[in-house]
Write a protein that holds these residues in place. Structure first.
Motif, PDB file in Angstrom:
ATOM      1  N   MET A   1       0.822  -1.258   0.194  1.00 13.60           N
ATOM      2  CA  MET A   1      -0.213  -0.016  -0.175  1.00 13.60           C
ATOM      3  C   MET A   1       0.940   1.286  -0.178  1.00 13.60           C
ATOM      4  SD  MET A   1      -3.078   1.407   0.290  1.00 13.60           S
ATOM      5  CE  MET A   1      -4.113   0.262   0.648  1.00 13.60           C
ATOM      6  N   LEU A   2       0.648   2.079  -1.011  1.00  9.55           N
ATOM      7  CA  LEU A   2       1.351   3.352  -1.082  1.00  9.55           C
ATOM      8  C   LEU A   2       1.167   4.455  -0.210  1.00  9.55           C
ATOM      9  CD1 LEU A   2       1.766   3.771  -5.072  1.00  9.55           C
ATOM     10  CD2 LEU A   2       3.602   3.280  -3.563  1.00  9.55           C
ATOM     11  N   ARG A   3       1.908   4.970   0.389  1.00 13.33           N
ATOM     12  CA  ARG A   3       1.669   6.036   1.369  1.00 13.33           C
ATOM     13  C   ARG A   3       1.940   7.446   0.606  1.00 13.33           C
ATOM     14  NH1 ARG A   3       3.019   3.699   7.248  1.00 13.33           N
ATOM     15  NH2 ARG A   3       1.515   2.004   7.139  1.00 13.33           N
ATOM     16  N   ARG A   4       1.477   8.585   1.125  1.00 10.07           N
ATOM     17  CA  ARG A   4       1.605   9.930   0.610  1.00 10.07           C
ATOM     18  C   ARG A   4       1.748  10.805   1.963  1.00 10.07           C
ATOM     19  NH1 ARG A   4      -2.078  10.349  -4.481  1.00 10.07           N
ATOM     20  NH2 ARG A   4      -0.928   9.293  -5.850  1.00 10.07           N
ATOM     21  N   ARG A   5       2.858  11.732   1.856  1.00  2.88           N
ATOM     22  CA  ARG A   5       2.626  12.683   2.733  1.00  2.88           C
ATOM     23  C   ARG A   5       1.354  13.525   2.773  1.00  2.88           C
ATOM     24  NH1 ARG A   5       6.814  14.572   6.092  1.00  2.88           N
ATOM     25  NH2 ARG A   5       7.099  12.279   6.532  1.00  2.88           N
ATOM     26  N   LEU A   6       0.948  13.812   3.833  1.00  2.00           N
ATOM     27  CA  LEU A   6      -0.232  14.838   3.979  1.00  2.00           C
ATOM     28  C   LEU A   6       0.582  16.232   4.236  1.00  2.00           C
ATOM     29  CD1 LEU A   6      -3.252  15.442   4.145  1.00  2.00           C
ATOM     30  CD2 LEU A   6      -2.665  15.407   6.862  1.00  2.00           C
ATOM     31  N   PRO A   7       0.577  17.148   2.876  1.00  2.00           N
ATOM     32  CA  PRO A   7       1.146  18.410   3.100  1.00  2.00           C
ATOM     33  C   PRO A   7       1.261  19.070   4.365  1.00  2.00           C
ATOM     34  CG  PRO A   7       0.084  17.977   0.822  1.00  2.00           C
ATOM     35  CD  PRO A   7      -0.511  17.144   1.881  1.00  2.00           C
ATOM     36  N   ASN A   8       2.498  19.851   4.728  1.00  2.00           N
ATOM     37  CA  ASN A   8       2.479  20.357   5.767  1.00  2.00           C
ATOM     38  C   ASN A   8       2.404  19.731   7.000  1.00  2.00           C
ATOM     39  OD1 ASN A   8       2.632  23.028   4.033  1.00  2.00           O
ATOM     40  ND2 ASN A   8       0.694  22.725   3.582  1.00  2.00           N
ATOM     41  N   THR A   9       2.547  18.468   7.069  1.00  2.00           N
ATOM     42  CA  THR A   9       2.542  17.671   8.254  1.00  2.00           C
ATOM     43  C   THR A   9       3.596  16.629   8.307  1.00  2.00           C
ATOM     44  OG1 THR A   9       1.444  15.741   7.621  1.00  2.00           O
ATOM     45  CG2 THR A   9      -0.105  17.767   8.210  1.00  2.00           C
ATOM     46  N   ASP A  10       3.769  15.906   9.418  1.00  4.41           N
ATOM     47  CA  ASP A  10       4.872  14.761   9.162  1.00  4.41           C
ATOM     48  C   ASP A  10       3.867  13.394   9.137  1.00  4.41           C
ATOM     49  OD1 ASP A  10       3.504  14.663  11.763  1.00  4.41           O
ATOM     50  OD2 ASP A  10       5.455  14.679  12.790  1.00  4.41           O
ATOM     51  N   VAL A 200      -5.562  16.830   0.189  1.00  5.41           N
ATOM     52  CA  VAL A 200      -6.890  16.709  -0.225  1.00  5.41           C
ATOM     53  C   VAL A 200      -7.316  15.002  -0.139  1.00  5.41           C
ATOM     54  CG1 VAL A 200      -8.600  16.846  -2.218  1.00  5.41           C
ATOM     55  CG2 VAL A 200      -7.040  18.568  -2.007  1.00  5.41           C
ATOM     56  N   VAL A 201      -8.182  15.053   0.535  1.00  3.73           N
ATOM     57  CA  VAL A 201      -8.730  13.570   0.639  1.00  3.73           C
ATOM     58  C   VAL A 201     -10.150  13.534   0.463  1.00  3.73           C
ATOM     59  CG1 VAL A 201      -7.077  12.945   2.938  1.00  3.73           C
ATOM     60  CG2 VAL A 201      -9.453  14.018   3.314  1.00  3.73           C
ATOM     61  N   VAL A 202     -10.284  12.656  -0.706  1.00  4.10           N
ATOM     62  CA  VAL A 202     -11.564  12.533  -1.206  1.00  4.10           C
ATOM     63  C   VAL A 202     -12.396  11.598  -0.892  1.00  4.10           C
ATOM     64  CG1 VAL A 202     -10.580  13.691  -3.398  1.00  4.10           C
ATOM     65  CG2 VAL A 202     -10.746  11.152  -3.297  1.00  4.10           C
ATOM     66  N   TYR A 203     -13.694  11.587  -0.850  1.00  4.07           N
ATOM     67  CA  TYR A 203     -14.750  10.568  -0.198  1.00  4.07           C
ATOM     68  C   TYR A 203     -15.708  10.298  -1.213  1.00  4.07           C
ATOM     69  CZ  TYR A 203     -18.331  14.014   0.876  1.00  4.07           C
ATOM     70  OH  TYR A 203     -19.495  15.190   0.903  1.00  4.07           O
ATOM     71  N   GLU A 204     -16.281   9.316  -1.235  1.00  2.00           N
ATOM     72  CA  GLU A 204     -17.352   8.705  -1.991  1.00  2.00           C
ATOM     73  C   GLU A 204     -16.595   8.312  -3.309  1.00  2.00           C
ATOM     74  OE1 GLU A 204     -20.907  10.442  -2.939  1.00  2.00           O
ATOM     75  OE2 GLU A 204     -21.655  10.238  -1.209  1.00  2.00           O
ATOM     76  N   PRO A 271      -4.392  14.788 -10.127  1.00  2.00           N
ATOM     77  CA  PRO A 271      -3.907  15.997  -9.723  1.00  2.00           C
ATOM     78  C   PRO A 271      -4.366  16.548  -8.246  1.00  2.00           C
ATOM     79  CG  PRO A 271      -4.141  16.231 -12.031  1.00  2.00           C
ATOM     80  CD  PRO A 271      -4.872  15.038 -11.641  1.00  2.00           C
ATOM     81  N   GLY A 272      -3.536  16.616  -7.386  1.00  2.00           N
ATOM     82  CA  GLY A 272      -4.100  17.320  -6.262  1.00  2.00           C
ATOM     83  C   GLY A 272      -4.577  16.483  -5.029  1.00  2.00           C
ATOM     84  N   VAL A 273      -4.932  15.265  -5.475  1.00  2.00           N
ATOM     85  CA  VAL A 273      -5.343  14.370  -4.547  1.00  2.00           C
ATOM     86  C   VAL A 273      -4.420  13.501  -3.678  1.00  2.00           C
ATOM     87  CG1 VAL A 273      -6.968  11.960  -4.222  1.00  2.00           C
ATOM     88  CG2 VAL A 273      -7.660  13.867  -5.946  1.00  2.00           C
ATOM     89  N   THR A 274      -4.554  13.593  -2.446  1.00  2.00           N
ATOM     90  CA  THR A 274      -3.515  13.118  -1.694  1.00  2.00           C
ATOM     91  C   THR A 274      -4.160  11.664  -1.162  1.00  2.00           C
ATOM     92  OG1 THR A 274      -3.293  15.059  -0.280  1.00  2.00           O
ATOM     93  CG2 THR A 274      -2.414  13.076   0.823  1.00  2.00           C
ATOM     94  N   ALA A 275      -5.196  11.227  -0.870  1.00  2.00           N
ATOM     95  CA  ALA A 275      -5.542   9.859  -0.581  1.00  2.00           C
ATOM     96  C   ALA A 275      -7.005   9.886  -0.723  1.00  2.00           C
ATOM     97  CB  ALA A 275      -5.356   9.722   0.800  1.00  2.00           C
ATOM     98  N   LEU A 287     -10.232  -5.727   1.038  1.00  2.00           N
ATOM     99  CA  LEU A 287      -9.139  -6.533   0.270  1.00  2.00           C
ATOM    100  C   LEU A 287      -9.144  -5.876  -1.375  1.00  2.00           C
ATOM    101  CD1 LEU A 287      -9.073 -10.084   1.705  1.00  2.00           C
ATOM    102  CD2 LEU A 287      -7.684  -8.105   2.516  1.00  2.00           C
ATOM    103  N   GLU A 288     -10.515  -6.034  -1.761  1.00  2.00           N
ATOM    104  CA  GLU A 288     -10.474  -5.558  -3.382  1.00  2.00           C
ATOM    105  C   GLU A 288     -10.293  -3.908  -3.234  1.00  2.00           C
ATOM    106  OE1 GLU A 288     -14.197  -7.958  -5.322  1.00  2.00           O
ATOM    107  OE2 GLU A 288     -14.342  -5.896  -5.067  1.00  2.00           O
ATOM    108  N   ASN A 289     -10.547  -3.178  -2.368  1.00  2.00           N
ATOM    109  CA  ASN A 289     -10.399  -1.760  -2.600  1.00  2.00           C
ATOM    110  C   ASN A 289      -8.959  -1.489  -2.303  1.00  2.00           C
ATOM    111  OD1 ASN A 289     -13.075  -1.713  -2.632  1.00  2.00           O
ATOM    112  ND2 ASN A 289     -13.581  -0.833  -0.657  1.00  2.00           N
ATOM    113  N   ALA A 290      -8.285  -2.179  -1.524  1.00  3.77           N
ATOM    114  CA  ALA A 290      -6.831  -1.980  -1.252  1.00  3.77           C
ATOM    115  C   ALA A 290      -6.166  -1.935  -2.467  1.00  3.77           C
ATOM    116  CB  ALA A 290      -6.173  -2.990  -0.238  1.00  3.77           C
ATOM    117  N   LYS A 291      -6.480  -2.791  -3.365  1.00  4.91           N
ATOM    118  CA  LYS A 291      -5.837  -3.093  -4.806  1.00  4.91           C
ATOM    119  C   LYS A 291      -5.969  -1.847  -5.401  1.00  4.91           C
ATOM    120  CE  LYS A 291      -6.529  -8.105  -4.982  1.00  4.91           C
ATOM    121  NZ  LYS A 291      -7.404  -9.217  -5.369  1.00  4.91           N
ATOM    122  N   ALA A 292      -6.361  -0.692  -5.026  1.00  6.71           N
ATOM    123  CA  ALA A 292      -6.255   0.449  -5.898  1.00  6.71           C
ATOM    124  C   ALA A 292      -5.029   0.850  -5.906  1.00  6.71           C
ATOM    125  CB  ALA A 292      -7.194   1.199  -5.316  1.00  6.71           C
ATOM    126  N   SER A 293      -4.171   0.710  -4.835  1.00  3.88           N
ATOM    127  CA  SER A 293      -2.799   1.220  -4.946  1.00  3.88           C
ATOM    128  C   SER A 293      -2.116   0.658  -5.952  1.00  3.88           C
ATOM    129  CB  SER A 293      -2.290   0.588  -3.660  1.00  3.88           C
ATOM    130  OG  SER A 293      -0.660   1.162  -3.358  1.00  3.88           O
TER     131      SER A 293
END
Ligand SMILES: NC(=O)c1ccc[n+]([C@@H]2O[C@H](COP(=O)([O-])OP(=O)(O)OC[C@H]3O[C@@H](n4cnc5c(N)ncnc54)[C@H](OP(=O)(O)O)[C@@H]3O)[C@@H](O)[C@H]2O)c1
Length: 315
Positions: A1-10, A200-204, A271-275, A287-293
């Protein structure tokens, strides 16, 4: 599972986060079982999902309690994002926004207690206020809670470009939570520009399950499921969505990845989406959804999904 930095945080977020609305057991039908919900949370940890999006509103605390119970000691190794500023009023349980400083403080304290943490990683304003509280008063209150150590960062949900531009000058404000999927594209306008450099965290991303391809020509839901009165699951809007989904299913069969993973992967690749935050009721869904990575970085596949989206267009 890939991770991305939430900008301006650790904070590094897995590109797929776990959304806790359905496991709160309200608005999502009669098939939500606590045992399966807990197993879904454990499955999320197993596949590398390291953050959970909850809210006091989700089952009026049930989602929070279940989350903490399922996580056990792992609570301290993941990130919990929650929300603030909605109050359930009266015997009919009507949810309304309340962003008065006193309610923001009380709601935050209640979340700290329920989640059993000293500090909330990310506290997000659930909705813009429809009751006349001044936005600056809300932001000041969040900033005060931050400096008091009650929260590390805060964000907004469902706000427009103008509000984001105004709020982002505050030090603790790090992200926007907003709807985004192959079918729902309004983020791509001025909102994306206003969020440049913010998280930017996107829902739905699955459009409430529609973009998994599991529904037939005319889905039906019990009255306890909010999709029973969601017009995206009815008439011409649903037929439009289904045509897109059927094409997506053909791509999914070719690349041997679940349709859900393609839908989520596409959203996270934009573009612009963090997670993305994805709801799930059962481990198999996680398990299915995690394959998005695994969709990220597959340029050819992403351009095919883009073509499918372009043929049909959003709503
Ligand atoms: N800030 C806000 O105002 C706001 C608003 C909405 C959501 N959110 C957050 O975003 C999260 C995600 O949004 P959402 O839950 O509304 O929508 P979603 O993630 O698009 O859809 C989730 C639902 O789709 C179905 N599903 C998920 N994975 C599946 C799979 N692999 N195969 C088949 N069905 C699958 C499940 O319901 P069924 O099995 O019943 O179909 C699940 O509850 C929420 O949980 C919440 O944390 C925030």
């Amino acid at each position: 599972m890939l991770r991305r930095r939430l900008p301006n945080t650790d904070i590094d977020l897995s590109v797929v986060g776990f959304g806790c609305w359905a496991i709160g057991k309200t608005y999502w039908g009669d098939d939500v079982e606590d045992g399966a919900s807990k197993a879904a949370i454990r499955a999320a940890l197993d596949v590398g999902i390291n953050w959970f999006d909850t809210a006091p509103l989700y089952g009026e605390g049930h989602a929070d309690r279940l989350l903490v119970d399922a996580l056990g000691p792992d609570k301290h190794t993941v990130h919990i994002a929650t929300k603030v500023g909605v109050r359930v009023d009266g015997p009919d349980g009507h949810a309304c926004s309340d962003l008065r400083p006193e309610w923001v403080r009380a709601d935050t304290e209640a979340s700290l207690l329920r989640l059993g943490v000293e500090t909330i990683d990310l506290l997000q304003v659930h909705w813009p206020c429809d009751r006349g509280s001044l936005f600056d008063d809300t932001l000041d209150t969040l900033e005060t809670l931050r400096t008091a150590g009650k929260l590390r960062h805060y964000g907004l949900c469902n706000y427009d470009a103008t509000s984001v531009t105004h709020a982002r000058t505050a030090e603790g404000m790090v992200c926007l939570q907003t709807p985004y999927s192959l079918l729902r594209r309004e983020f791509e306008g001025s909102l994306r520009s206003a969020c440049d450099g913010l998280g930017v965290v996107v829902y739905e991303p699955l459009c409430r399950g529609l973009l998994t391809g599991k529904f037939g020509a005319q889905p039906s839901f019990p009255d306890t499921d909010l999709r029973a009165w969601d017009e995206r699951f009815q008439g011409p809007r649903y037929r439009h969505a289904r045509a897109l989904v059927m094409d997506l299913q053909r791509v999914s069969a070719r690349v041997e990845l679940p349709t859900a993973a393609l839908s989520i992967g596409w959203a996270v690749a934009q573009p612009g989406v963090t997670a993305a935050i994805v709801g799930a009721k059962r481990p198999e869904q996680v398990l299915e959804n995690a394959k998005a990575s695994s969709v990220l970085g597959r340029t050819k596949l992403l351009s095919v999904i883009d073509k499918v989206a372009a043929i049909h267009g959003g709503w």
